[in-house]
Design an enzyme around this catalytic site. Structure first.
Site, PDB file in Angstrom:
ATOM      1  N   HIS A   1       0.832  -1.211   0.000  1.00 40.09           N
ATOM      2  CA  HIS A   1       0.000   0.000   0.000  1.00 40.09           C
ATOM      3  C   HIS A   1       0.869   1.265   0.000  1.00 40.09           C
ATOM      4  O   HIS A   1       0.598   2.221  -0.731  1.00 40.09           O
ATOM      5  CB  HIS A   1      -0.888   0.045   1.255  1.00 40.09           C
ATOM      6  CG  HIS A   1      -1.900  -1.047   1.377  1.00 40.09           C
ATOM      7  ND1 HIS A   1      -2.015  -1.847   2.501  1.00 40.09           N
ATOM      8  CD2 HIS A   1      -2.867  -1.476   0.527  1.00 40.09           C
ATOM      9  CE1 HIS A   1      -3.008  -2.708   2.337  1.00 40.09           C
ATOM     10  NE2 HIS A   1      -3.534  -2.508   1.148  1.00 40.09           N
TER      11      HIS A   1
ATOM     12  N   LYS B   1     -18.404  -5.788   9.046  1.00 41.49           N
ATOM     13  CA  LYS B   1     -17.185  -6.573   8.788  1.00 41.49           C
ATOM     14  C   LYS B   1     -16.257  -6.510  10.003  1.00 41.49           C
ATOM     15  O   LYS B   1     -15.937  -5.413  10.483  1.00 41.49           O
ATOM     16  CB  LYS B   1     -16.485  -6.008   7.544  1.00 41.49           C
ATOM     17  CG  LYS B   1     -15.545  -6.990   6.875  1.00 41.49           C
ATOM     18  CD  LYS B   1     -15.156  -6.479   5.492  1.00 41.49           C
ATOM     19  CE  LYS B   1     -13.708  -6.797   5.196  1.00 41.49           C
ATOM     20  NZ  LYS B   1     -13.237  -6.170   3.966  1.00 41.49           N
TER      21      LYS B   1
ATOM     22  N   ARG C   1      -2.366  -6.318  -8.205  1.00 42.86           N
ATOM     23  CA  ARG C   1      -1.315  -7.307  -8.000  1.00 42.86           C
ATOM     24  C   ARG C   1      -1.345  -8.368  -9.092  1.00 42.86           C
ATOM     25  O   ARG C   1      -0.441  -8.480  -9.882  1.00 42.86           O
ATOM     26  CB  ARG C   1      -1.467  -7.976  -6.622  1.00 42.86           C
ATOM     27  CG  ARG C   1      -0.842  -7.202  -5.510  1.00 42.86           C
ATOM     28  CD  ARG C   1      -1.374  -7.634  -4.180  1.00 42.86           C
ATOM     29  NE  ARG C   1      -2.816  -7.423  -4.112  1.00 42.86           N
ATOM     30  CZ  ARG C   1      -3.515  -7.491  -3.003  1.00 42.86           C
ATOM     31  NH1 ARG C   1      -2.930  -7.816  -1.878  1.00 42.86           N
ATOM     32  NH2 ARG C   1      -4.807  -7.260  -3.013  1.00 42.86           N
TER      33      ARG C   1
ATOM     34  N   SER D   1      -2.684  -7.730   3.264  1.00 45.96           N
ATOM     35  CA  SER D   1      -2.911  -7.568   4.711  1.00 45.96           C
ATOM     36  C   SER D   1      -3.274  -8.916   5.346  1.00 45.96           C
ATOM     37  O   SER D   1      -2.786  -9.261   6.421  1.00 45.96           O
ATOM     38  CB  SER D   1      -4.048  -6.578   4.963  1.00 45.96           C
ATOM     39  OG  SER D   1      -3.749  -5.325   4.405  1.00 45.96           O
TER      40      SER D   1
HETATM   41  P1  ADP Z   1      -9.648  -4.113  -0.106  1.00 46.13           P
HETATM   42  O1  ADP Z   1      -9.963  -4.642   1.249  1.00 46.13           O
HETATM   43  O2  ADP Z   1     -10.666  -3.190  -0.705  1.00 46.13           O
HETATM   44  O3  ADP Z   1      -9.112  -5.137  -1.093  1.00 46.13           O
HETATM   45  P2  ADP Z   1      -6.983  -3.391   0.573  1.00 46.13           P
HETATM   46  O4  ADP Z   1      -6.720  -2.553   1.752  1.00 46.13           O
HETATM   47  O5  ADP Z   1      -6.592  -4.809   0.678  1.00 46.13           O
HETATM   48  O6  ADP Z   1      -8.464  -3.137   0.136  1.00 46.13           O
HETATM   49  O7  ADP Z   1      -6.245  -2.766  -0.670  1.00 46.13           O
HETATM   50  C1  ADP Z   1      -6.543  -1.483  -1.169  1.00 46.13           C
HETATM   51  C2  ADP Z   1      -5.992  -1.390  -2.569  1.00 46.13           C
HETATM   52  O8  ADP Z   1      -4.599  -1.622  -2.537  1.00 46.13           O
HETATM   53  C3  ADP Z   1      -6.566  -2.396  -3.559  1.00 46.13           C
HETATM   54  O9  ADP Z   1      -6.665  -1.773  -4.820  1.00 46.13           O
HETATM   55  C4  ADP Z   1      -5.525  -3.479  -3.594  1.00 46.13           C
HETATM   56  O10 ADP Z   1      -5.512  -4.157  -4.835  1.00 46.13           O
HETATM   57  C5  ADP Z   1      -4.269  -2.657  -3.431  1.00 46.13           C
HETATM   58  N1  ADP Z   1      -3.156  -3.435  -2.881  1.00 46.13           N
HETATM   59  C6  ADP Z   1      -3.151  -4.189  -1.761  1.00 46.13           C
HETATM   60  N2  ADP Z   1      -1.951  -4.777  -1.581  1.00 46.13           N
HETATM   61  C7  ADP Z   1      -1.162  -4.379  -2.625  1.00 46.13           C
HETATM   62  C8  ADP Z   1       0.178  -4.659  -3.033  1.00 46.13           C
HETATM   63  N3  ADP Z   1       0.953  -5.489  -2.350  1.00 46.13           N
HETATM   64  N4  ADP Z   1       0.643  -4.062  -4.163  1.00 46.13           N
HETATM   65  C9  ADP Z   1      -0.160  -3.240  -4.885  1.00 46.13           C
HETATM   66  N5  ADP Z   1      -1.444  -2.945  -4.558  1.00 46.13           N
HETATM   67  C10 ADP Z   1      -1.944  -3.504  -3.454  1.00 46.13           C
END
Ligand code: ADP
Length: 164
Positions: free
Chosen positions: A18, A42, A91, A129
């Site tokens: 992120h 959630k 990703r 995460s």
């Molecule tokens: P959600 O719960 O909506 O999937 P996340 O917090 O997991 O949200 O992720 C928010 C955004 O960041 C999403 O677009 C996700 O694809 C992107 N993201 C998460 N991890 C990575 C990563 N390692 N590299 C690039 N983008 C990421």
């Protein structure tokens, strides 16, 4: 507000993947609003305040990064704030399918907001995460995968299991 993008997600917790998207986003946008989507139905590992604190700790004293929580539809929050661009990270193919669906739904809801995507970096394509939480819960080391303050909070939340 054309030079502002909103980066929405759960951030439970924020990872280096992120952080990388926000940092690279700042090469394109003047400001990024990191927006924690709060869904009362959630269950999350970290509450809203903890997730806000961890994101703020990842961008100390950077006035270009704002951290907010929002409930309800992202497009409604964007409209209230006058934000026109949603930034998301991609990703793998699995992300693409979901992100395509989400962006299409948002466009169906409003044509005032559009989405742009940044590809993950080589070092972060496998970082999520949920996987980070699972590794820590089982005593694994996530150094370099999350900001250091996040790693410490994870260890406090999930102390290492006794060695057997
Ligand atoms: P959600 O719960 O909506 O999937 P996340 O917090 O997991 O949200 O992720 C928010 C955004 O960041 C999403 O677009 C996700 O694809 C992107 N993201 C998460 N991890 C990575 C990563 N390692 N590299 C690039 N983008 C990421």
């Amino acid at each position: 507000m054309r030079n502002v993008a909103i980066y929405p997600g759960s951030f439970d917790p924020i990872t280096c993947g992120h952080v990388d998207i926000v940092q690279r986003g700042l090469n394109v946008f003047d400001r990024i609003v990191v927006a924690i989507a709060v869904n009362p139905r959630k269950q999350t590992t970290f509450d809203d305040d903890e997730r806000v604190a961890m994101i703020c700790e990842a961008f100390p004293d950077d006035p270009r990064v704002e951290v907010v929580c929002f409930t309800g539809l992202l497009v409604d929050y964007c409209r209230r704030r006058g934000i026109k661009t949603v930034l998301r990270g991609l990703r793998a193919l699995s992300d693409f399918e979901f992100e395509f669906q989400l962006a299409s739904m948002n466009r169906r809801l409003t044509d005032e907001v559009d989405s742009i995507f940044m590809m993950t970096s080589d070092e972060h394509f496998f970082v999520s995460s949920s996987l980070v939480r699972e590794v820590v819960q089982n005593g694994g080391d996530v150094t370099g995968l999350v900001p250091e303050p996040v790693r410490r909070r994870l260890l406090a939340r999930f102390p290492p299991p006794p060695v057997t």
